[in-house]
Design a protein around this motif. Structure first.
Motif, PDB file in Angstrom:
ATOM      1  N   VAL A 241       1.523  -0.412   4.073  1.00  0.00           N
ATOM      2  CA  VAL A 241       1.978  -1.280   2.979  1.00  0.00           C
ATOM      3  C   VAL A 241       0.838  -2.173   2.511  1.00  0.00           C
ATOM      4  O   VAL A 241       0.579  -2.306   1.307  1.00  0.00           O
ATOM      5  N   LEU A 242       0.148  -2.782   3.460  1.00  0.00           N
ATOM      6  CA  LEU A 242      -0.952  -3.679   3.099  1.00  0.00           C
ATOM      7  C   LEU A 242      -2.067  -2.929   2.374  1.00  0.00           C
ATOM      8  O   LEU A 242      -2.637  -3.430   1.399  1.00  0.00           O
TER       9      LEU A 242
ATOM     10  N   LEU B 171      -0.726  -2.067  -1.194  1.00  0.00           N
ATOM     11  CA  LEU B 171      -0.699  -3.262  -2.041  1.00  0.00           C
ATOM     12  C   LEU B 171      -2.109  -3.669  -2.438  1.00  0.00           C
ATOM     13  O   LEU B 171      -2.382  -3.957  -3.608  1.00  0.00           O
TER      14      LEU B 171
ATOM     15  N   MET C 192      -3.478  -1.246  -5.021  1.00  0.00           N
ATOM     16  CA  MET C 192      -2.899  -1.418  -6.360  1.00  0.00           C
ATOM     17  C   MET C 192      -3.503  -2.627  -7.066  1.00  0.00           C
ATOM     18  O   MET C 192      -3.877  -2.556  -8.231  1.00  0.00           O
ATOM     19  N   VAL C 193      -3.599  -3.734  -6.344  1.00  0.00           N
ATOM     20  CA  VAL C 193      -4.113  -4.964  -6.949  1.00  0.00           C
ATOM     21  C   VAL C 193      -5.606  -4.833  -7.226  1.00  0.00           C
ATOM     22  O   VAL C 193      -6.094  -5.256  -8.274  1.00  0.00           O
TER      23      VAL C 193
ATOM     24  N   VAL D 270      -3.641 -11.045  -1.966  1.00  0.00           N
ATOM     25  CA  VAL D 270      -2.292 -10.479  -1.933  1.00  0.00           C
ATOM     26  C   VAL D 270      -1.999  -9.853  -0.569  1.00  0.00           C
ATOM     27  O   VAL D 270      -0.930 -10.079   0.014  1.00  0.00           O
ATOM     28  N   ALA D 271      -2.950  -9.082  -0.050  1.00  0.00           N
ATOM     29  CA  ALA D 271      -2.742  -8.459   1.261  1.00  0.00           C
ATOM     30  C   ALA D 271      -2.591  -9.511   2.348  1.00  0.00           C
ATOM     31  O   ALA D 271      -1.726  -9.389   3.228  1.00  0.00           O
TER      32      ALA D 271
ATOM     33  N   PHE E  31       0.853 -11.235   1.984  1.00  0.00           N
ATOM     34  CA  PHE E  31       1.934 -10.364   2.451  1.00  0.00           C
ATOM     35  C   PHE E  31       1.889 -10.206   3.966  1.00  0.00           C
ATOM     36  O   PHE E  31       2.926 -10.201   4.625  1.00  0.00           O
TER      37      PHE E  31
ATOM     38  N   CYS F   9      10.233  -0.961   2.888  1.00  0.00           N
ATOM     39  CA  CYS F   9       9.151  -1.661   2.187  1.00  0.00           C
ATOM     40  C   CYS F   9       8.021  -0.683   1.868  1.00  0.00           C
ATOM     41  O   CYS F   9       7.483  -0.675   0.754  1.00  0.00           O
TER      42      CYS F   9
ATOM     43  N   THR G  48       6.781   0.447  -1.860  1.00  0.00           N
ATOM     44  CA  THR G  48       5.389   0.264  -2.266  1.00  0.00           C
ATOM     45  C   THR G  48       4.761   1.601  -2.641  1.00  0.00           C
ATOM     46  O   THR G  48       4.001   1.697  -3.611  1.00  0.00           O
TER      47      THR G  48
ATOM     48  N   ALA H 261       3.243   2.436  -6.245  1.00  0.00           N
ATOM     49  CA  ALA H 261       1.837   2.835  -6.378  1.00  0.00           C
ATOM     50  C   ALA H 261       1.729   4.193  -7.062  1.00  0.00           C
ATOM     51  O   ALA H 261       0.862   4.395  -7.926  1.00  0.00           O
TER      52      ALA H 261
END
Length: 189
Positions: A51-52, A55, A58-59, A71-72, A75, A95, A99, A103
């Motif tokens: 997930v990290l 994320l 994506m960012v 963000v990572a 979270f 989750c 994600t 993505a």
């Protein structure tokens, strides 16, 4: 945890609608030493890391590395995320599935991901947590719409998703004793 010994959605092992790919990950980690919750913790740890990474990726693509790290980190230090990762529940897989679909929808919309791959990713997310197919179908379709596919490309994405879903749904129903038993268990929700 009982489903690690015997998978049958009718017997609520796991509870309906079943999470066959999450269960398969748990079974793969059954060899780890420790209490019965150890496979859950190991899978949750791996999915939390994924997930990290998703994320952050994506960012980073849209806002740069500094915001991606922020963000990572935010979270990763979220108490609810830690709590679900440290319990023997399947919420981290939900989750991760959310994600992953987000993505893939972004990548598909930008045409950085193929239509077949996007469909299969949606199917895998559903195999981890079947309820995400309902809640995240709009995200999948938004990514598909943003990619402006022709009929063949749309059919490829939808066909891959359908075949991928059948790839885990049919064995799950059979392991639960057939369609009638599975339907009774699912109707009890």
């Amino acid at each position: 945890a009982l489903s690690l010994e015997h998978y049958d959605v009718y017997d609520h092992q796991p509870h309906p609608p079943g999470s066959p790919l999450f269960w398969a990950l748990l079974r793969a980690c059954r060899w780890l030493p420790g209490p019965p919750a150890t496979p859950f913790l190991a899978v949750n740890l791996l999915l939390s890391l994924a997930v990290l990474l998703l994320l952050g990726g994506m960012v980073r693509r849209d806002a740069g590395p500094a915001l991606a790290w922020l963000v990572a980190a935010a979270f990763a230090t979220c108490p609810i995320f830690w709590h679900h990762g440290a319990c023997s529940t399947a919420y981290v897989s939900e989750c991760f599935a959310s994600t992953l679909v987000a993505a893939s929808a972004l990548a598909l919309g930008a045409r950085r991901l193929g239509f077949v791959a996007a469909g299969l990713i949606f199917a895998v997310a559903g195999g981890l947590r079947p309820n995400v197919m309902v809640t995240l179908a709009p995200v999948f379709f938004l990514g598909l719409f943003a990619a402006r596919p022709n009929r063949r490309e749309a059919a490829l994405a939808l066909g891959a998703a359908g075949l991928g879903i059948l790839g885990w749904f049919v064995p799950m129903v059979l392991a639960s004793g057939g369609w009638a038993r599975y339907r009774l268990a699912a109707a009890a929700l």
